[in-house]
Write an enzyme that holds these catalytic residues in place. Structure first.
Site, mmCIF file in Angstrom:
data_model
loop_
_atom_site.group_PDB
_atom_site.id
_atom_site.type_symbol
_atom_site.label_atom_id
_atom_site.label_comp_id
_atom_site.label_asym_id
_atom_site.label_seq_id
_atom_site.Cartn_x
_atom_site.Cartn_y
_atom_site.Cartn_z
ATOM 1 N N ARG A 232 31.758 14.458 42.209
ATOM 2 C CA ARG A 232 31.954 14.120 40.792
ATOM 3 C C ARG A 232 33.017 15.038 40.181
ATOM 4 O O ARG A 232 32.874 15.528 39.055
ATOM 5 C CB ARG A 232 30.643 14.259 39.993
ATOM 6 N N SER B 91 24.053 8.570 34.588
ATOM 7 C CA SER B 91 23.507 9.904 34.870
ATOM 8 C C SER B 91 24.124 10.923 33.918
ATOM 9 O O SER B 91 25.348 11.042 33.850
ATOM 10 C CB SER B 91 23.838 10.327 36.298
ATOM 11 N N GLU C 197 27.324 15.827 33.547
ATOM 12 C CA GLU C 197 28.355 15.063 34.260
ATOM 13 C C GLU C 197 29.339 14.478 33.245
ATOM 14 O O GLU C 197 30.506 14.266 33.545
ATOM 15 C CB GLU C 197 27.653 13.932 35.029
HETATM 16 C C1 LIG Z 1 24.944 2.541 32.910
HETATM 17 C C2 LIG Z 1 25.923 3.508 33.545
HETATM 18 C C3 LIG Z 1 25.856 3.742 34.914
HETATM 19 C C4 LIG Z 1 26.766 4.624 35.535
HETATM 20 N N1 LIG Z 1 26.677 4.814 36.881
HETATM 21 C C5 LIG Z 1 27.537 5.655 37.498
HETATM 22 C C6 LIG Z 1 27.461 5.855 38.915
HETATM 23 O O1 LIG Z 1 26.647 5.264 39.621
HETATM 24 N N2 LIG Z 1 28.337 6.721 39.478
HETATM 25 C C7 LIG Z 1 29.294 7.382 38.745
HETATM 26 O O2 LIG Z 1 30.069 8.148 39.338
HETATM 27 N N3 LIG Z 1 29.392 7.204 37.408
HETATM 28 C C8 LIG Z 1 28.547 6.366 36.769
HETATM 29 N N4 LIG Z 1 28.616 6.190 35.406
HETATM 30 C C9 LIG Z 1 29.626 6.949 34.641
HETATM 31 C C10 LIG Z 1 30.935 6.148 34.354
HETATM 32 O O3 LIG Z 1 30.736 4.788 34.543
HETATM 33 C C11 LIG Z 1 32.096 6.594 35.246
HETATM 34 O O4 LIG Z 1 32.334 7.949 35.099
HETATM 35 C C12 LIG Z 1 33.399 5.822 34.920
HETATM 36 O O5 LIG Z 1 34.383 6.101 35.877
HETATM 37 C C13 LIG Z 1 33.945 6.143 33.535
HETATM 38 O O6 LIG Z 1 34.972 5.232 33.270
HETATM 39 P P1 LIG Z 1 35.512 4.989 31.816
HETATM 40 O O7 LIG Z 1 36.713 4.118 31.910
HETATM 41 O O8 LIG Z 1 34.422 4.502 30.944
HETATM 42 O O9 LIG Z 1 35.950 6.467 31.401
HETATM 43 P P2 LIG Z 1 35.809 7.205 29.995
HETATM 44 O O10 LIG Z 1 34.380 7.437 29.704
HETATM 45 O O11 LIG Z 1 36.621 6.506 28.959
HETATM 46 O O12 LIG Z 1 36.478 8.603 30.346
HETATM 47 C C14 LIG Z 1 35.852 9.477 31.254
HETATM 48 C C15 LIG Z 1 36.822 10.635 31.555
HETATM 49 O O13 LIG Z 1 37.967 10.138 32.253
HETATM 50 C C16 LIG Z 1 39.157 10.381 31.492
HETATM 51 N N5 LIG Z 1 40.029 9.198 31.661
HETATM 52 C C17 LIG Z 1 39.692 7.910 31.459
HETATM 53 N N6 LIG Z 1 40.733 7.103 31.761
HETATM 54 C C18 LIG Z 1 41.733 7.935 32.162
HETATM 55 C C19 LIG Z 1 43.078 7.725 32.592
HETATM 56 N N7 LIG Z 1 43.622 6.496 32.687
HETATM 57 N N8 LIG Z 1 43.851 8.807 32.894
HETATM 58 C C20 LIG Z 1 43.331 10.071 32.812
HETATM 59 N N9 LIG Z 1 42.077 10.336 32.411
HETATM 60 C C21 LIG Z 1 41.288 9.268 32.087
HETATM 61 C C22 LIG Z 1 38.698 10.590 30.062
HETATM 62 O O14 LIG Z 1 39.626 11.340 29.316
HETATM 63 C C23 LIG Z 1 37.373 11.294 30.288
HETATM 64 O O15 LIG Z 1 37.586 12.649 30.572
HETATM 65 C C24 LIG Z 1 27.740 5.303 34.753
HETATM 66 C C25 LIG Z 1 27.797 5.057 33.366
HETATM 67 C C26 LIG Z 1 26.915 4.157 32.769
HETATM 68 C C27 LIG Z 1 27.016 3.894 31.287
#
Ligand SMILES: Cc1cc2nc3c(=O)[nH]c(=O)nc-3n(C[C@H](O)[C@H](O)[C@H](O)COP(=O)(O)OP(=O)(O)OC[C@H]3O[C@@H](n4cnc5c(N)ncnc54)[C@H](O)[C@@H]3O)c2cc1C
Length: 332
Positions: free
Chosen positions: A154, A227, A323
């Site tokens: 992670r 998580s 996380e």
């Molecule tokens: C119901 C649920 C289940 C989940 N299950 C998992 C799982 O099984 N495994 C897991 O690993 N995660 C899980 N997550 C967490 C999440 O889905 C992941 O971390 C996902 O990759 C976040 O994507 P996002 O586009 O929403 O990022 P955001 O929440 O918008 O951003 C997260 C981080 O990434 C950065 N970021 C986003 N886009 C970019 C970009 N283009 N360039 C540079 N930085 C960027 C942001 O600045 C921030 O620091 C879960 C979340 C939820 C709500």
């Protein structure tokens, strides 16, 4: 450029937060505009791994670059950063390129996937990434190899150096056939329940989908970020001590000196599954998931998460590390 944009519908916790300045990035060419000169306070994807406080000072860049940029027909893809992760996994399976089935249904965007090296059910996205294309503030477009990305559990260079890179696209290689990973979580049991003895990758995807839907709340109805804490990695000596009082403690060996413990189990055994207030708490079916029961602010989430950390520390002597990323400041 817009000012004072409400981000409540752009984060899966549903937390109220106002971006001082907001830019939607829909074309990579925009990055050379003056407006993008300074590093943003927040690069926003799907908002599914964030706790937003009420005010986000400075610039928020919302990455909305969408779609598959190129595909060689043999399993190699370049995908734009704003593309929905889950839709891409489904697409690869439909096109006959298995590999990422264990990572199905993770919310968020392609560009965020390398940031915390998303993972589930024994798989991590780093296994499939061959390059990350990014805008490096002060430098311009760069291409990073998997080694440059410094992926960990992670974790990655992007997570450790927030504000340095804006990821515009990611290259994936699914050309090699890999054995199915069935030994993690409840996958084997779910396949058995469905009467499947010789599963395909798509069967595994269905099994993972069923398991996730039964365990995790739908953020559209109950705000959450999946998580909330990482699974802690502890010294074997502490693990041995804990086993004396908690012989049923599950653990995953990492190497000769450390083991990983399931954070959800620790929170559950500390008596905190389903605990909380009217507005914030842990999910009844999975203690590792913090939920917005209605009207919670980022401060409410942080203050309850601190209670969880303190209780687990007092009971097990194990520190829990969030996380999720916390952004912004309290109003007033
Ligand atoms: C119901 C649920 C289940 C989940 N299950 C998992 C799982 O099984 N495994 C897991 O690993 N995660 C899980 N997550 C967490 C999440 O889905 C992941 O971390 C996902 O990759 C976040 O994507 P996002 O586009 O929403 O990022 P955001 O929440 O918008 O951003 C997260 C981080 O990434 C950065 N970021 C986003 N886009 C970019 C970009 N283009 N360039 C540079 N930085 C960027 C942001 O600045 C921030 O620091 C879960 C979340 C939820 C709500």
């Amino acid at each position: 450029m817009r000012e004072g944009v409400n981000l409540q519908r752009y984060n899966t916790f549903g937390l109220p937060a106002v971006a001082e300045r907001y830019l939607a990035l829909t074309d990579v060419a925009q990055l050379s505009d003056d407006a993008f000169n300074q590093a943003p306070a927040l690069v926003l994807g799907g908002g599914s791994n964030l706790v937003l406080l009420e005010e986000i000072p400075g610039l928020t860049v919302h990455v909305l670059l969408n779609g598959i940029e190129s595909a060689d027909g043999k399993g190699r893809f370049r995908v734009r950063a704003g593309t929905d992760w889950n839709q891409f996994v489904r697409y690869t399976l439909e096109q006959g390129f298995p590999g990422m089935e264990n990572l199905i249904l993770i919310p968020g965007t392609i560009g965020a996937a390398p940031v915390q090296n998303i993972g589930a059910y024994g798989a991590e996205v780093a296994e499939f990434i061959t390059a990350v294309h990014a805008w490096e503030y002060g430098r311009g477009m760069v291409e990073l190899s998997p080694e440059d990305c410094a992926f960990g559990y992670r974790d990655s260079r992007f997570k450790r150096e927030p504000g340095r890179y804006l990821i515009t696209a990611v290259d994936f290689d699914l050309s090699q056939r890999r054995p199915l990973k069935l030994e993690y979580g409840a996958i084997a049991g779910e396949l058995e329940r469905c009467g499947i003895t010789e599963p395909s990758a798509r069967d595994v995807a269905t099994a993972v989908t069923n398991i996730r839907r039964s365990k995790l709340p739908d953020w559209f109805f109950l705000g959450n970020s999946g998580s909330f804490f990482k699974n802690p990695v502890v010294e074997r000596s502490l693990h041995a001590n804990l086993l004396e009082t908690h012989p049923d403690l599950p653990s995953y060996p990492i190497d000769d000196s450390v083991v990983k413990l399931p954070a959800g189990w620790l929170i559950d055994k500390a008596g905190l599954r389903g605990a909380g207030t009217d507005c914030v708490g842990t999910y009844e079916r999975q203690a590792l998931v913090m939920v917005n029961r209605g009207g919670a602010s980022g401060r409410d989430i942080l203050s309850f998460s601190k209670q969880v950390q303190d209780t687990v520390m007092a009971k097990f002597g194990v520190p829990l590390e969030p996380e999720v990323r916390v952004i912004g400041r309290q109003a007033g």
